[in-house]
Design a protein around this motif. Structure first.
Motif, mmCIF file in Angstrom:
data_model
loop_
_atom_site.group_PDB
_atom_site.id
_atom_site.type_symbol
_atom_site.label_atom_id
_atom_site.label_comp_id
_atom_site.label_asym_id
_atom_site.label_seq_id
_atom_site.Cartn_x
_atom_site.Cartn_y
_atom_site.Cartn_z
ATOM 1 N N LEU A 220 0.829 -1.195 0.000
ATOM 2 C CA LEU A 220 0.000 0.000 0.000
ATOM 3 C C LEU A 220 0.867 1.250 0.000
ATOM 4 N N GLY A 221 0.436 2.256 -0.736
ATOM 5 C CA GLY A 221 1.134 3.534 -0.713
ATOM 6 C C GLY A 221 0.652 4.384 0.446
ATOM 7 N N ILE A 222 1.480 5.292 0.910
ATOM 8 C CA ILE A 222 1.110 6.150 2.029
ATOM 9 C C ILE A 222 -0.097 7.020 1.680
ATOM 10 N N GLU A 223 -0.297 7.312 0.394
ATOM 11 C CA GLU A 223 -1.449 8.132 0.004
ATOM 12 C C GLU A 223 -2.768 7.424 0.311
ATOM 13 N N ASP A 224 -2.784 6.075 0.254
ATOM 14 C CA ASP A 224 -4.001 5.341 0.619
ATOM 15 C C ASP A 224 -4.339 5.571 2.086
ATOM 16 N N ALA A 225 -3.325 5.497 2.942
ATOM 17 C CA ALA A 225 -3.543 5.713 4.373
ATOM 18 C C ALA A 225 -3.963 7.152 4.650
ATOM 19 N N GLU A 226 -3.371 8.108 3.948
ATOM 20 C CA GLU A 226 -3.686 9.511 4.193
ATOM 21 C C GLU A 226 -5.137 9.840 3.873
ATOM 22 N N GLU A 227 -5.662 9.258 2.798
ATOM 23 C CA GLU A 227 -7.073 9.509 2.463
ATOM 24 C C GLU A 227 -7.988 8.913 3.518
ATOM 25 N N HIS A 228 -7.659 7.729 4.017
ATOM 26 C CA HIS A 228 -8.419 7.140 5.121
ATOM 27 C C HIS A 228 -8.413 8.063 6.334
ATOM 28 N N LEU A 229 -7.257 8.572 6.676
ATOM 29 C CA LEU A 229 -7.148 9.418 7.857
ATOM 30 C C LEU A 229 -7.988 10.678 7.714
ATOM 31 N N ARG A 230 -8.011 11.266 6.518
ATOM 32 C CA ARG A 230 -8.800 12.483 6.297
ATOM 33 C C ARG A 230 -10.289 12.210 6.447
ATOM 34 N N VAL A 231 -10.773 11.159 5.813
ATOM 35 C CA VAL A 231 -12.214 10.890 5.779
ATOM 36 C C VAL A 231 -12.696 10.234 7.065
ATOM 37 N N ASP A 232 -11.960 9.223 7.509
ATOM 38 C CA ASP A 232 -12.465 8.362 8.579
ATOM 39 C C ASP A 232 -12.075 8.826 9.974
ATOM 40 N N ILE A 233 -11.049 9.666 10.085
ATOM 41 C CA ILE A 233 -10.625 10.125 11.402
ATOM 42 C C ILE A 233 -10.728 11.646 11.529
ATOM 43 N N ARG A 234 -10.067 12.378 10.643
ATOM 44 C CA ARG A 234 -10.094 13.833 10.778
ATOM 45 C C ARG A 234 -11.500 14.391 10.562
ATOM 46 N N GLY A 235 -12.269 13.801 9.657
ATOM 47 C CA GLY A 235 -13.622 14.295 9.388
ATOM 48 C C GLY A 235 -14.505 14.284 10.623
ATOM 49 N N PRO A 236 -14.725 13.122 11.244
ATOM 50 C CA PRO A 236 -15.578 13.110 12.442
ATOM 51 C C PRO A 236 -14.992 13.912 13.604
ATOM 52 N N LEU A 237 -13.664 13.905 13.739
ATOM 53 C CA LEU A 237 -13.068 14.692 14.817
ATOM 54 C C LEU A 237 -13.296 16.185 14.612
ATOM 55 N N ALA A 238 -13.394 16.620 13.365
ATOM 56 C CA ALA A 238 -13.680 18.026 13.086
ATOM 57 C C ALA A 238 -15.130 18.378 13.394
ATOM 58 N N LEU A 239 -16.029 17.438 13.243
ATOM 59 C CA LEU A 239 -17.444 17.679 13.520
ATOM 60 C C LEU A 239 -17.769 17.658 15.014
ATOM 61 N N LEU A 240 -17.092 16.806 15.749
ATOM 62 C CA LEU A 240 -17.495 16.522 17.122
ATOM 63 C C LEU A 240 -17.490 17.725 18.075
ATOM 64 N N PRO A 241 -16.493 18.619 18.055
ATOM 65 C CA PRO A 241 -16.492 19.696 19.057
ATOM 66 C C PRO A 241 -17.764 20.535 19.060
ATOM 67 N N SER A 242 -18.214 20.951 17.884
ATOM 68 C CA SER A 242 -19.422 21.769 17.804
ATOM 69 C C SER A 242 -20.655 20.990 18.254
ATOM 70 N N LEU A 243 -20.726 19.724 17.845
ATOM 71 C CA LEU A 243 -21.882 18.912 18.220
ATOM 72 C C LEU A 243 -21.901 18.620 19.717
ATOM 73 N N ILE A 244 -20.740 18.373 20.294
ATOM 74 C CA ILE A 244 -20.683 18.099 21.735
ATOM 75 C C ILE A 244 -21.108 19.323 22.534
#
Length: 255
Positions: free
Chosen positions: A105-129
């Motif tokens: 796997l290339g590092i770019e595959d992991a980076e896209e996962h991190l953006r969508v699956d981790i950074r995305g929800p973490l960016a939403l959570l503070p306002s919602l909490i």
């Protein structure tokens, strides 16, 4: 059972997927108004139609979780259109992961996962909490996978992210429980979705069905109803939990 959810507002990511659509319909059936967040307007509008058919309000928020800088704005738009605080957050979005072992796997595959699956929800959570803390009520439900506990062949990044969700929900539970906020992980195994069908031939699907104690693949609705229960006041004492919805696929079915 009345789940006491009428009038609540939810933000659902991945709302254009088969599972997301099933979750939206299940929530709407219990009286929840839903903001539907995703990248594909056509799919989101179809989900919105089904929510409205159930007699509830739905708003489409077209946004890309892979660009988390805009997530606070997305939450604000959803709140304004639904007309009040959002106290239910369900993260069902998932990047379409590349198959392969770590060495291929290339590092770019992991980076896209991190953006969508981790950074995305973490960016939403503070306002919602903040909304949830103000209301002294909140429900956070993330969609994981048995891959996070058991591993999955040629899916190291996917399995690693789902394992991360387990730690995340437990920490959210500890940090916010005294505000009436619960945080839980739903861990499906195999779900009969269009994505599953596109990536699985009949022989493999049959083998995976036979590997479950029930001898079949889950329907999206069967996972969605567990999510809806966890969103309800009836699940007030369930937090920091990882709930397997597997049909027994994580049991020893060799015998």
């Amino acid at each position: 059972m009345d789940l006491e959810l009428t009038g609540r507002r939810a933000l659902l990511t991945g709302a254009g997927s088969d599972l997301g659509r099933a979750i939206a319909r299940s929530l709407a059936a219990e009286g929840v108004d839903v903001a539907l967040l995703g990248r594909h307007a056509g799919r989101l509008e179809e989900t919105a139609r089904r929510v409205r058919d159930a007699g509830r309000s739905a708003t489409v928020v077209e946004a890309d979780l892979g660009k988390p800088d805009g997530m606070k704005d997305a939450a604000s738009v959803a709140r304004d259109i639904l007309g009040g605080p959002i106290t239910l957050f369900i993260h069902a979005a998932a990047h379409r992961y590349a198959m392969g072992k770590v060495r291929t796997l290339g590092i770019e595959d992991a980076e896209e996962h991190l953006r969508v699956d981790i950074r995305g929800p973490l960016a939403l959570l503070p306002s919602l909490i903040e909304d949830m803390m103000g209301e002294r009520f909140g429900r956070i439900v993330l969609i994981g996978s048995t891959a996070g506990r058991l591993g999955a062949g040629k899916s190291p990044v996917y399995a690693g992210i789902k394992a991360f969700y387990g730690g995340l929900v437990r920490n959210l539970a500890v940090d916010h429980g005294t505000f009436g906020i619960t945080s839980n992980l739903v861990e499906p195994s195999f779900i009969a979705t269009s994505r599953f069908d596109s990536r699985t031939d009949d022989s493999t699907a049959g083998r995976w069905a036979r590997a479950t104690a029930l001898g079949r693949i889950a329907k999206p609705e069967e996972v969605a109803d567990v999510v809806t229960f966890l969103c309800s006041p009836r699940a007030a004492y369930v937090t920091g939990a990882s709930i397997p919805v597997t049909g027994g696929a994580d049991l020893n079915t060799l015998w």
